[in-house]
Write a protein that holds these residues in place. Structure first.
Motif, PDB file in Angstrom:
ATOM      1  N   VAL A 158     -24.429 -23.922  -9.094  1.00 14.33           N
ATOM      2  CA  VAL A 158     -25.135 -22.913  -9.878  1.00 14.33           C
ATOM      3  C   VAL A 158     -25.969 -22.070  -8.921  1.00 14.33           C
ATOM      4  CG1 VAL A 158     -26.788 -22.451 -11.728  1.00 14.33           C
ATOM      5  CG2 VAL A 158     -25.220 -24.404 -11.905  1.00 14.33           C
ATOM      6  N   VAL A 159     -25.702 -20.765  -8.889  1.00 15.51           N
ATOM      7  CA  VAL A 159     -26.460 -19.831  -8.054  1.00 15.51           C
ATOM      8  C   VAL A 159     -27.381 -19.030  -8.971  1.00 15.51           C
ATOM      9  CG1 VAL A 159     -26.362 -17.919  -6.432  1.00 15.51           C
ATOM     10  CG2 VAL A 159     -24.579 -19.689  -6.387  1.00 15.51           C
ATOM     11  N   VAL A 160     -28.685 -19.170  -8.761  1.00 15.51           N
ATOM     12  CA  VAL A 160     -29.678 -18.489  -9.592  1.00 15.51           C
ATOM     13  C   VAL A 160     -30.301 -17.366  -8.771  1.00 15.51           C
ATOM     14  CG1 VAL A 160     -31.781 -18.736 -10.960  1.00 15.51           C
ATOM     15  CG2 VAL A 160     -30.150 -20.631 -10.817  1.00 15.51           C
ATOM     16  N   VAL A 161     -30.173 -16.141  -9.256  1.00 19.53           N
ATOM     17  CA  VAL A 161     -30.787 -14.980  -8.617  1.00 19.53           C
ATOM     18  C   VAL A 161     -32.002 -14.602  -9.457  1.00 19.53           C
ATOM     19  CG1 VAL A 161     -30.477 -12.617  -7.815  1.00 19.53           C
ATOM     20  CG2 VAL A 161     -28.524 -14.206  -7.818  1.00 19.53           C
ATOM     21  N   SER A 162     -33.214 -14.724  -8.883  1.00 21.10           N
ATOM     22  CA  SER A 162     -34.404 -14.514  -9.699  1.00 21.10           C
ATOM     23  C   SER A 162     -35.622 -14.231  -8.829  1.00 21.10           C
ATOM     24  CB  SER A 162     -34.675 -15.754 -10.570  1.00 21.10           C
ATOM     25  OG  SER A 162     -35.857 -15.608 -11.315  1.00 21.10           O
ATOM     26  N   HIS A 163     -36.597 -13.503  -9.436  1.00 18.00           N
ATOM     27  CA  HIS A 163     -37.918 -13.354  -8.831  1.00 18.00           C
ATOM     28  C   HIS A 163     -38.906 -14.351  -9.443  1.00 18.00           C
ATOM     29  CE1 HIS A 163     -36.149  -9.445  -7.681  1.00 18.00           C
ATOM     30  NE2 HIS A 163     -36.968  -9.520  -6.667  1.00 18.00           N
ATOM     31  N   GLY A 164     -38.426 -15.182 -10.359  1.00 17.22           N
ATOM     32  CA  GLY A 164     -39.284 -16.207 -10.951  1.00 17.22           C
ATOM     33  C   GLY A 164     -39.378 -17.395 -10.018  1.00 17.22           C
ATOM     34  N   LEU A 165     -40.406 -17.378  -9.162  1.00 16.72           N
ATOM     35  CA  LEU A 165     -40.493 -18.378  -8.097  1.00 16.72           C
ATOM     36  C   LEU A 165     -40.705 -19.784  -8.632  1.00 16.72           C
ATOM     37  CD1 LEU A 165     -42.608 -16.414  -5.463  1.00 16.72           C
ATOM     38  CD2 LEU A 165     -40.153 -16.392  -5.890  1.00 16.72           C
ATOM     39  N   ALA A 166     -41.478 -19.931  -9.702  1.00 17.53           N
ATOM     40  CA  ALA A 166     -41.719 -21.264 -10.252  1.00 17.53           C
ATOM     41  C   ALA A 166     -40.413 -21.903 -10.721  1.00 17.53           C
ATOM     42  CB  ALA A 166     -42.719 -21.181 -11.402  1.00 17.53           C
ATOM     43  N   ALA A 167     -39.562 -21.107 -11.351  1.00 18.79           N
ATOM     44  CA  ALA A 167     -38.277 -21.631 -11.820  1.00 18.79           C
ATOM     45  C   ALA A 167     -37.377 -22.004 -10.651  1.00 18.79           C
ATOM     46  CB  ALA A 167     -37.591 -20.589 -12.708  1.00 18.79           C
ATOM     47  N   ILE A 168     -37.411 -21.222  -9.584  1.00 17.06           N
ATOM     48  CA  ILE A 168     -36.602 -21.526  -8.392  1.00 17.06           C
ATOM     49  C   ILE A 168     -37.017 -22.872  -7.801  1.00 17.06           C
ATOM     50  CG2 ILE A 168     -36.126 -20.814  -6.022  1.00 17.06           C
ATOM     51  CD1 ILE A 168     -34.676 -19.140  -8.073  1.00 17.06           C
ATOM     52  N   VAL A 169     -38.334 -23.085  -7.683  1.00 13.67           N
ATOM     53  CA  VAL A 169     -38.831 -24.345  -7.119  1.00 13.67           C
ATOM     54  C   VAL A 169     -38.452 -25.518  -8.011  1.00 13.67           C
ATOM     55  CG1 VAL A 169     -40.921 -25.638  -6.519  1.00 13.67           C
ATOM     56  CG2 VAL A 169     -40.712 -23.230  -5.881  1.00 13.67           C
ATOM     57  N   GLU A 170     -38.550 -25.319  -9.318  1.00 10.85           N
ATOM     58  CA  GLU A 170     -38.295 -26.405 -10.263  1.00 10.85           C
ATOM     59  C   GLU A 170     -36.815 -26.773 -10.344  1.00 10.85           C
ATOM     60  OE1 GLU A 170     -38.685 -27.333 -15.071  1.00 10.85           O
ATOM     61  OE2 GLU A 170     -39.375 -25.410 -14.234  1.00 10.85           O
ATOM     62  N   MET A 171     -35.931 -25.786 -10.274  1.00 11.63           N
ATOM     63  CA  MET A 171     -34.532 -26.028 -10.594  1.00 11.63           C
ATOM     64  C   MET A 171     -33.622 -26.189  -9.387  1.00 11.63           C
ATOM     65  SD  MET A 171     -33.998 -23.345 -13.732  1.00 11.63           S
ATOM     66  CE  MET A 171     -32.273 -23.828 -13.785  1.00 11.63           C
ATOM     67  N   CYS A 172     -33.993 -25.575  -8.264  1.00 14.42           N
ATOM     68  CA  CYS A 172     -33.048 -25.470  -7.153  1.00 14.42           C
ATOM     69  C   CYS A 172     -33.313 -26.492  -6.058  1.00 14.42           C
ATOM     70  CB  CYS A 172     -33.084 -24.062  -6.567  1.00 14.42           C
ATOM     71  SG  CYS A 172     -32.661 -22.768  -7.764  1.00 14.42           S
ATOM     72  N   SER A 173     -32.256 -26.822  -5.329  1.00 13.98           N
ATOM     73  CA  SER A 173     -32.365 -27.715  -4.172  1.00 13.98           C
ATOM     74  C   SER A 173     -32.305 -26.940  -2.859  1.00 13.98           C
ATOM     75  CB  SER A 173     -31.239 -28.754  -4.211  1.00 13.98           C
ATOM     76  OG  SER A 173     -29.967 -28.107  -4.205  1.00 13.98           O
ATOM     77  N   ARG A 174     -31.965 -25.654  -2.948  1.00 14.81           N
ATOM     78  CA  ARG A 174     -31.885 -24.800  -1.761  1.00 14.81           C
ATOM     79  C   ARG A 174     -32.242 -23.378  -2.176  1.00 14.81           C
ATOM     80  NH1 ARG A 174     -26.233 -23.442   1.466  1.00 14.81           N
ATOM     81  NH2 ARG A 174     -27.071 -21.925   2.965  1.00 14.81           N
ATOM     82  N   CYS A 175     -32.947 -22.684  -1.304  1.00 12.24           N
ATOM     83  CA  CYS A 175     -33.385 -21.323  -1.629  1.00 12.24           C
ATOM     84  C   CYS A 175     -33.087 -20.398  -0.458  1.00 12.24           C
ATOM     85  CB  CYS A 175     -34.888 -21.307  -1.939  1.00 12.24           C
ATOM     86  SG  CYS A 175     -35.535 -19.690  -2.397  1.00 12.24           S
ATOM     87  N   ILE A 176     -32.523 -19.222  -0.766  1.00 17.96           N
ATOM     88  CA  ILE A 176     -32.219 -18.214   0.249  1.00 17.96           C
ATOM     89  C   ILE A 176     -32.991 -16.942  -0.106  1.00 17.96           C
ATOM     90  CG2 ILE A 176     -30.437 -16.862   1.393  1.00 17.96           C
ATOM     91  CD1 ILE A 176     -28.422 -19.002   0.627  1.00 17.96           C
ATOM     92  N   TRP A 177     -33.799 -16.484   0.812  1.00 15.23           N
ATOM     93  CA  TRP A 177     -34.559 -15.244   0.634  1.00 15.23           C
ATOM     94  C   TRP A 177     -33.787 -14.110   1.300  1.00 15.23           C
ATOM     95  CZ3 TRP A 177     -39.873 -14.468   3.544  1.00 15.23           C
ATOM     96  CH2 TRP A 177     -40.312 -13.146   3.340  1.00 15.23           C
ATOM     97  N   ILE A 178     -33.372 -13.139   0.489  1.00 10.66           N
ATOM     98  CA  ILE A 178     -32.578 -12.009   0.968  1.00 10.66           C
ATOM     99  C   ILE A 178     -33.370 -10.727   0.777  1.00 10.66           C
ATOM    100  CG2 ILE A 178     -30.447 -10.698   0.670  1.00 10.66           C
ATOM    101  CD1 ILE A 178     -29.095 -13.223  -0.302  1.00 10.66           C
ATOM    102  N   ASP A 179     -33.450  -9.932   1.816  1.00  9.53           N
ATOM    103  CA  ASP A 179     -34.161  -8.652   1.765  1.00  9.53           C
ATOM    104  C   ASP A 179     -33.231  -7.559   2.277  1.00  9.53           C
ATOM    105  OD1 ASP A 179     -36.012  -6.639   1.581  1.00  9.53           O
ATOM    106  OD2 ASP A 179     -37.129  -7.212   3.382  1.00  9.53           O
TER     107      ASP A 179
END
Length: 244
Positions: free
Chosen positions: A41-62
């Motif tokens: 599951v790939v989640v694209v979001s600016h909701g940082l709390a949800a990213i921390v809660e749901m994901c096991s890996r995070c990629i910051w793309i600019d």
């Protein structure tokens, strides 16, 4: 529609920010179920709390470039710090200042000016009417003391709001230890606007170190009748009228 499919890879783009709390909770639960089944599951979001809660890996793309790839907690914290720094730099440019903070001289150095509101350090903006603390930390170089310290608060249009030194308050810096100063602003009466806080350390032979912080006061409640410099309760007195 994602609730009725069984994909190997599911890409979700800002779904958690759409709809009400019930829909968000339902979508989050469904994504966890899909991930628990061994799918990606790939989640694209600016909701940082949800990213921390749901994901096991995070990629910051600019702008198409990978800035950071790692644990969600670490990546989101770095992202928040970068956003705060960018906001502060933008405010500095509005004030005509090239750097976020400066220290000059070789005798005494202001290490940090921190603004804390509601127990949380603030970088670029603070809320009107909510008390805050200004924390100043400075270190001394060998054979250099602190004779005085002055804080100045100026609005972006150049209007001097407040100036206070330790000597004016009948205080003196401690000897033989780093300087840590806390100024409690309670009540906090600054009106909405952009302000610069300057801190100058004097060793007795003139200013030896200075630093500055720019912050914006945001009035979320919304006031009527213009934008005053400060909000302060009027002091009303009365006396008996003289008899004719």
């Amino acid at each position: 529609m994602g609730a009725f499919i069984d994909p190997d890879i599911l890409i979700i783009d800002e779904t958690l920010s759409v709809g009400d709390a019930f829909f968000s909770a339902k979508a989050s639960r469904r994504m966890r179920e899909i991930a628990a089944g061994g799918r990606i599951v790939v989640v694209v979001s600016h909701g940082l709390a949800a990213i921390v809660e749901m994901c096991s890996r995070c990629i910051w793309i600019d702008r198409g470039r990978v800035v950071m790839d790692g644990a969600p907690q670490e990546v989101t914290q770095a992202y928040e710090a970068a956003i705060r720094e960018a906001d502060e730099q933008q405010l500095m440019r509005k004030f005509g200042m090239p750097d976020a903070a400066g220290a000059h001289g070789a005798q005494s150095i202001v290490e940090e000016i921190e603004i804390v509101q509601g127990g949380t350090p603030r970088r670029s903006s603070v809320s009107a009417f909510a008390p805050l603390d200004i924390l100043v930390r400075a270190r001394r170089r060998p054979h250099a003391g602190f004779a005085d310290l002055t804080l100045t608060l100026t609005r972006v249009d150049g209007r001097l709001v407040w100036r206070q030194s330790l000597s004016d308050a009948g205080l003196s810096p401690p000897e033989g230890s780093p300087l840590r100063l806390c100024v409690a602003m309670s009540p906090f009466i600054l009106g909405a606007g952009l302000y610069r806080l300057d801190v100058v350390v004097d060793t007795g032979r003139g200013p030896a170190s200075d630093a500055a912080r720019v912050f914006e006061v945001v009035d979320e409640e919304g006031q009527y009748g213009g934008t005053p410099l400060i909000y302060y309760d009027p002091v009303i007195t009365s006396r008996p009228a003289e008899e004719a």
